[in-house]
Write a protein that holds these residues in place. Sequence first.
Motif, mmCIF file in Angstrom:
data_model
loop_
_atom_site.group_PDB
_atom_site.id
_atom_site.type_symbol
_atom_site.label_atom_id
_atom_site.label_comp_id
_atom_site.label_asym_id
_atom_site.label_seq_id
_atom_site.Cartn_x
_atom_site.Cartn_y
_atom_site.Cartn_z
ATOM 1 N N LEU A 207 51.538 5.750 -19.272
ATOM 2 C CA LEU A 207 51.838 4.652 -18.349
ATOM 3 C C LEU A 207 50.628 4.238 -17.526
ATOM 4 C CD1 LEU A 207 55.373 5.744 -17.063
ATOM 5 C CD2 LEU A 207 54.805 4.200 -18.940
ATOM 6 N N SER A 208 49.493 4.879 -17.752
ATOM 7 C CA SER A 208 48.270 4.566 -17.001
ATOM 8 C C SER A 208 47.129 4.300 -17.973
ATOM 9 C CB SER A 208 47.909 5.709 -16.054
ATOM 10 O OG SER A 208 48.953 5.977 -15.152
ATOM 11 N N PRO A 209 47.073 3.111 -18.548
ATOM 12 C CA PRO A 209 46.008 2.828 -19.519
ATOM 13 C C PRO A 209 44.623 2.896 -18.875
ATOM 14 C CG PRO A 209 47.167 0.816 -18.907
ATOM 15 C CD PRO A 209 47.941 1.952 -18.318
ATOM 16 N N LYS A 210 43.657 3.260 -19.685
ATOM 17 C CA LYS A 210 42.272 3.263 -19.224
ATOM 18 C C LYS A 210 41.785 1.820 -19.201
ATOM 19 C CE LYS A 210 41.577 7.679 -21.602
ATOM 20 N NZ LYS A 210 40.819 8.384 -22.690
ATOM 21 N N HIS A 211 41.196 1.414 -18.096
ATOM 22 C CA HIS A 211 40.826 0.011 -17.976
ATOM 23 C C HIS A 211 39.353 -0.153 -17.624
ATOM 24 C CE1 HIS A 211 42.067 1.315 -13.899
ATOM 25 N NE2 HIS A 211 41.062 0.564 -13.506
ATOM 26 N N LYS A 212 38.856 -1.324 -17.935
ATOM 27 C CA LYS A 212 37.460 -1.645 -17.660
ATOM 28 C C LYS A 212 37.323 -3.134 -17.385
ATOM 29 C CE LYS A 212 32.793 -1.596 -19.656
ATOM 30 N NZ LYS A 212 31.978 -1.296 -20.859
ATOM 31 N N GLN A 213 36.662 -3.454 -16.296
ATOM 32 C CA GLN A 213 36.349 -4.846 -15.995
ATOM 33 C C GLN A 213 35.170 -5.288 -16.844
ATOM 34 O OE1 GLN A 213 37.609 -7.279 -13.445
ATOM 35 N NE2 GLN A 213 36.467 -8.462 -14.947
ATOM 36 N N LEU A 214 35.346 -6.354 -17.605
ATOM 37 C CA LEU A 214 34.258 -6.927 -18.376
ATOM 38 C C LEU A 214 33.589 -8.027 -17.555
ATOM 39 C CD1 LEU A 214 36.062 -7.060 -21.841
ATOM 40 C CD2 LEU A 214 34.668 -5.218 -20.876
ATOM 41 N N GLU A 215 32.656 -8.699 -18.144
ATOM 42 C CA GLU A 215 31.905 -9.713 -17.383
ATOM 43 C C GLU A 215 32.848 -10.803 -16.874
ATOM 44 O OE1 GLU A 215 28.098 -12.757 -17.913
ATOM 45 O OE2 GLU A 215 28.676 -11.380 -19.527
ATOM 46 N N PRO A 216 32.886 -11.012 -15.568
ATOM 47 C CA PRO A 216 33.814 -12.021 -15.029
ATOM 48 C C PRO A 216 33.299 -13.435 -15.249
ATOM 49 C CG PRO A 216 32.490 -11.090 -13.267
ATOM 50 C CD PRO A 216 32.125 -10.322 -14.519
ATOM 51 N N HIS A 217 34.238 -14.358 -15.229
ATOM 52 C CA HIS A 217 33.882 -15.766 -15.277
ATOM 53 C C HIS A 217 33.501 -16.220 -13.864
ATOM 54 C CE1 HIS A 217 35.596 -16.676 -19.380
ATOM 55 N NE2 HIS A 217 36.024 -15.457 -19.133
ATOM 56 N N ASP B 243 52.751 -2.044 -25.586
ATOM 57 C CA ASP B 243 51.773 -0.972 -25.508
ATOM 58 C C ASP B 243 50.878 -1.061 -26.737
ATOM 59 O OD1 ASP B 243 50.383 1.177 -24.638
ATOM 60 O OD2 ASP B 243 51.987 2.645 -24.859
ATOM 61 N N TYR B 244 49.587 -0.888 -26.542
ATOM 62 C CA TYR B 244 48.634 -1.125 -27.621
ATOM 63 C C TYR B 244 47.530 -0.077 -27.580
ATOM 64 C CZ TYR B 244 51.003 -5.607 -27.189
ATOM 65 O OH TYR B 244 51.963 -6.579 -27.095
ATOM 66 N N HIS B 245 46.941 0.198 -28.725
ATOM 67 C CA HIS B 245 45.751 1.041 -28.722
ATOM 68 C C HIS B 245 44.683 0.408 -27.837
ATOM 69 C CE1 HIS B 245 46.968 3.113 -32.664
ATOM 70 N NE2 HIS B 245 46.755 4.074 -31.795
ATOM 71 N N LEU B 246 44.529 -0.885 -27.984
ATOM 72 C CA LEU B 246 43.489 -1.611 -27.265
ATOM 73 C C LEU B 246 44.004 -2.999 -26.943
ATOM 74 C CD1 LEU B 246 40.471 -1.348 -26.371
ATOM 75 C CD2 LEU B 246 39.861 -2.392 -28.558
ATOM 76 N N ARG B 247 43.821 -3.408 -25.688
ATOM 77 C CA ARG B 247 44.274 -4.750 -25.303
ATOM 78 C C ARG B 247 43.189 -5.422 -24.478
ATOM 79 N NH1 ARG B 247 50.089 -6.505 -22.805
ATOM 80 N NH2 ARG B 247 49.798 -4.734 -21.433
ATOM 81 N N PHE B 248 42.927 -6.677 -24.821
ATOM 82 C CA PHE B 248 41.970 -7.475 -24.074
ATOM 83 C C PHE B 248 42.697 -8.626 -23.384
ATOM 84 C CE2 PHE B 248 39.275 -5.590 -27.363
ATOM 85 C CZ PHE B 248 38.218 -5.120 -26.589
ATOM 86 N N TYR B 249 42.256 -8.925 -22.166
ATOM 87 C CA TYR B 249 42.722 -10.110 -21.464
ATOM 88 C C TYR B 249 41.617 -11.153 -21.557
ATOM 89 C CZ TYR B 249 46.426 -7.098 -19.796
ATOM 90 O OH TYR B 249 47.497 -6.247 -19.746
ATOM 91 N N MET B 250 42.017 -12.335 -22.019
ATOM 92 C CA MET B 250 41.064 -13.386 -22.340
ATOM 93 C C MET B 250 41.246 -14.575 -21.392
ATOM 94 S SD MET B 250 39.997 -11.943 -25.309
ATOM 95 C CE MET B 250 39.360 -13.156 -26.475
ATOM 96 N N LEU B 251 40.152 -15.177 -20.993
ATOM 97 C CA LEU B 251 40.171 -16.424 -20.241
ATOM 98 C C LEU B 251 39.455 -17.469 -21.077
ATOM 99 C CD1 LEU B 251 40.798 -18.102 -17.742
ATOM 100 C CD2 LEU B 251 38.666 -17.273 -16.725
ATOM 101 N N ASN B 252 40.218 -18.460 -21.522
ATOM 102 C CA ASN B 252 39.684 -19.501 -22.398
ATOM 103 C C ASN B 252 38.991 -18.901 -23.614
ATOM 104 O OD1 ASN B 252 40.637 -21.331 -20.518
ATOM 105 N ND2 ASN B 252 38.658 -21.635 -19.538
ATOM 106 N N GLY B 253 39.587 -17.830 -24.155
ATOM 107 C CA GLY B 253 39.089 -17.224 -25.385
ATOM 108 C C GLY B 253 37.981 -16.207 -25.211
ATOM 109 N N VAL B 254 37.606 -15.901 -23.976
ATOM 110 C CA VAL B 254 36.524 -14.941 -23.708
ATOM 111 C C VAL B 254 37.102 -13.759 -22.932
ATOM 112 C CG1 VAL B 254 34.268 -14.594 -22.619
ATOM 113 C CG2 VAL B 254 34.834 -16.809 -23.655
ATOM 114 N N PRO B 255 36.846 -12.511 -23.355
ATOM 115 C CA PRO B 255 37.450 -11.356 -22.682
ATOM 116 C C PRO B 255 36.856 -11.121 -21.300
ATOM 117 C CG PRO B 255 35.856 -10.607 -24.304
ATOM 118 C CD PRO B 255 35.971 -12.107 -24.480
ATOM 119 N N PHE B 256 37.736 -10.775 -20.344
ATOM 120 C CA PHE B 256 37.256 -10.433 -19.006
ATOM 121 C C PHE B 256 37.784 -9.081 -18.525
ATOM 122 C CE2 PHE B 256 41.215 -12.720 -18.297
ATOM 123 C CZ PHE B 256 41.849 -11.988 -17.303
ATOM 124 N N PHE B 257 38.731 -8.474 -19.266
ATOM 125 C CA PHE B 257 39.304 -7.192 -18.857
ATOM 126 C C PHE B 257 39.799 -6.468 -20.104
ATOM 127 C CE2 PHE B 257 42.293 -4.263 -16.782
ATOM 128 C CZ PHE B 257 41.585 -3.902 -15.651
#
Length: 382
Positions: free
Chosen positions: A298-308, A274-288
């Motif tokens: 148990l329900s983090p706030k989420h946002k879709q970033l620019e997709p690859h 669990d984190y204050h802020l977590r990014f999911y990265m694809l090849n070093g670039v955030p996408f979520f």
Amino acid sequence: MKNVSRRNFMALAAGAAASAAAPKGNAQHPAEHHMPMEEADVLPLQPNEEHFEPAYTLEVKWKTMTIDGHRVKVRAYNDMIPGPQIIAKPGTTVKIRVKNKLTRYDSKDWGGDMNVPHLLDHTNLHLHGLDVAPHIFEPLGTSDVTAPMISIGPGEYKDYPFVIPPDQSPGLNWYHPHAHGSTAVQAVSGMAGAVVVPGAIDEVPEIKAAKEHFLVVQDIGLFKTDEPHADYTESYEPRQNAIWQTFAKDKSESVTIDGKPTDPPQSCGFTTGDYHLRFYMLNGVPFFREEHNFEKPLSPKHKQLEPHVFKMRPGEVARFRMLNGCSDLMMPVQVEEHTMHLIFRPSPVMAQSARMRLCVSAGSSSADVSLERRTRWSGSTS
């Protein structure tokens, strides 16, 4: 060295980790004979011994970068996220040198519980998925899980000669740190990379002709700092034992250890999963992006970033080699209106349909698929 299978070794290692908190155990203590990087002289050669000339050097140090507008400090191999790709050909010896250039971290208040993160400035190296000799404890190759754990301190280096067996299965694997007490902290702050084992499957004409894409997925977990600035560049340097169980909403609250607020109060901490802020990265670039929800933890706030986006011509076949290097993420993969064939998968990958979807489990799995774009579909694959 006793003969031991990789499966049995992992089971033994898990048992040792569970018992290492006992005062008698020494597996939690770092080995103390690694060479300092600056002062080390070339060791005299022994009979039939050669100088170690690494094919790969992995330099571990801090990296400051901006992710989605946030200034963050992460750990990286060679200033890269993910780390550099390593090629491990069957029947060869892959020589890797790990240099630790992290700053020192004070763990003197650590109480000996192996479940509490500690020694965040020490590291080592694990090749995940390859049939190589055990390399978590000293000396390299030992199957004695009570032996000292390999632990490379700040300013030290360690040489690893990995003998890749001639019958090593081809495919995509990965490397990451495996120092007990700091593995999760280091992996979720950027330390991971791909290991490619080439093989006969790569020479199949249809596969060889396909355009190849490597997709390395990682998560970066961040915490706010007690410092007056508002960024995340001190996220992984809280005081020892303020990195356990909970983190605080703001300075009006305190991190708790064993259910009790720290004295003095601290709002900067670390807790796995669990984190204050977590990014999911694809090849070093955030996408979520995920942000902790204090009202609904148990329900983090989420946002879709620019997709690859991967563009394909009608009828084109592309090869996607996917690695899940995340700390705790089950990664479902589904592609609609295309034909997907599963080329390679280690056992943890769960394929519901080799042509439609698969699920790659966290921190242990990869999948190799070919994707054929249908001629009638006019969109792009992302």
